[in-house]
Design an enzyme around this catalytic site. Structure first.
Site, short mmCIF file in Angstrom:
data_model
loop_
_atom_site.label_atom_id
_atom_site.label_comp_id
_atom_site.label_asym_id
_atom_site.label_seq_id
_atom_site.Cartn_x
_atom_site.Cartn_y
_atom_site.Cartn_z
N HIS A 16 0.87 -1.19 0.00
CA HIS A 16 0.00 0.00 0.00
C HIS A 16 0.90 1.22 0.00
CE1 HIS A 16 -3.50 -2.53 1.15
NE2 HIS A 16 -2.55 -3.25 1.73
N HIS A 194 -8.03 -8.44 -0.56
CA HIS A 194 -7.57 -8.94 0.74
C HIS A 194 -8.63 -9.93 1.23
CE1 HIS A 194 -4.89 -5.55 0.56
NE2 HIS A 194 -4.47 -5.67 1.82
N GLU A 197 -7.17 -12.49 6.05
CA GLU A 197 -6.15 -11.89 6.92
C GLU A 197 -6.70 -12.00 8.36
OE1 GLU A 197 -5.65 -7.65 6.38
OE2 GLU A 197 -3.73 -7.59 7.46
N ASP A 275 3.47 -5.13 2.58
CA ASP A 275 2.18 -4.57 2.99
C ASP A 275 2.27 -3.06 3.29
OD1 ASP A 275 -0.54 -4.80 3.32
OD2 ASP A 275 -0.49 -5.94 5.18
N ASP A 276 2.66 -2.71 4.51
CA ASP A 276 2.77 -1.31 4.93
C ASP A 276 4.10 -1.12 5.66
OD1 ASP A 276 -0.13 -0.34 4.37
OD2 ASP A 276 -0.39 -2.22 5.47
#
Ligand code: HPA
Ligand code: ZN
Length: 334
Positions: A16, A194, A197, A275-276
């Protein structure tokens, strides 16, 4: 092993762009835009990066985005990630952005996408990094808002390859967005979502059946249902696994208990991603280092995971084989 992992050519498929917002850059842009952050300094902000679940993280991640106002802000954010990607020997990256996080605050769609796109184009020319752009819908918002976003994207369709689904998973199943994803598919976009998760394995099945995804983001909880696992294997469906994200958001208690080994052993098509990274303590290589150490992965496992990153990408077959050849050349030298 650290040197081998650092050097091996790789792709990143689950990232992201708003999650690459480093505190230093956040404070710089906040100052430039005359915006006060809720934190007095970088140390205070970093102390808040202690999450017990996805929602706690999302609250901070969306708050950080409030300082992004002008096209140059989105350019600087994206460029900072791409220079990092270059250092990490990432040859190709598939970057997600959340337009609604910005349009909901009154920022124009075009401001967001121009900044991101221009940085991606520069990366191709100046850094030799290729990319795809993934536009993700926020699943905590109504389907109607996703439809509006799809419409706003129409003039920029050439720049967007994929439509995705992110944000608060539990209570917002893929089926909620079946119609808007059908429209996106009809318009020629590839689809990711997604799923699994925090949400149950049924959400993975819904992503496969209702959204007809081309790839699943995370997918950890698929392992709770062997029928779902077998379905994923049969479809050769890639999963974008994010070890440090899973650790920081308490999807796993400890990296030694991370399901990656089990996923590989079962024959699932898995890749490693960050991811982040600004929030979870590491970029792509750090994810490789940490999971290698925790699960005692072999050099062959690393080679397989790097190979999978290209195979599971949305590059065409010629581009894929060129990049896979780069891995072969690297192995022959190391
Ligand atoms: N999960 C869901 N939504 C997100 C994430 C994530 O890990 N990161 C940014 N948006
Ligand atoms: Zn994600």
């Amino acid at each position: 092993m650290i040197k081998f992992i650092t050097g091996i050519p790789k792709a990143e498929l689950h990232l992201h762009i708003e999650g690459t917002f480093e505190p230093e850059l956040m404070f710089k842009i906040a100052k430039r835009n005359g915006i006060e952050l809720d934190f007095n300094n970088i140390e205070e902000l970093k102390k808040a990066y202690n999450f017990s679940n996805l929602q706690e993280f999302l609250n901070i991640y969306y708050a950080g985005c409030n300082v992004l106002i002008n096209e140059v802000d989105f350019f600087d954010l994206t460029w900072a990630y791409l220079t990092k990607a270059k250092e990490q020997n990432i040859l190709h990256t598939e970057v997600m952005f959340d337009p609604q996080t910005h349009t909901d605050r009154g920022i124009l769609f075009e401001t967001v996408i121009n900044g991101i796109h221009n940085a991606l184009a520069d990366a191709e020319n100046k850094l030799g990094i290729s990319s795809k752009l993934i536009m993700s819908f926020l699943r905590h918002l109504p389907e109607k808002k996703a439809f509006e976003t799809l419409e706003q994207a129409a003039p920029f369709k050439e720049w967007i390859d994929v439509v995705g689904l992110d944000s608060s998973e539990v209570g917002n199943p893929p089926s909620k967005f079946a119609r808007v994803f059908q429209k996106a598919r009809e318009e020629g976009y590839l689809i990711v979502a997604h799923a699994g998760e925090e949400g149950p394995p049924e959400y993975v099945t819904e992503a496969l059946e209702f959204l007809q995804v081309d790839r699943i983001d995370h997918g950890n909880r698929s392992l709770e249902d062997m029928d779902v696992v077998n379905d994923l294997i049969e479809r050769k469906m890639a999963l974008t696994v994010c070890p440090l994200s899973n650790l920081k958001l308490k999807v796993v208690e400890d990296l030694t208990k991370h399901p990656l080994r089990e996923m590989l052993d079962k024959g699932l098509f898995v890749t490693i991603n960050s991811d982040d990274p600004a929030y979870f303590g590491g970029y792509l290589n750090e994810n490789f280092f940490e999971i290698q150490k925790a699960l005692n992965l072999s050099k062959e496992d690393i080679i397989q995971l790097a190979g999978n990153s290209f195979k599971a990408s949305f590059l065409n077959e010629i581009e894929k084989s060129k990049m896979l050849q780069e891995i072969t050349d690297y192995i022959n030298l190391h």
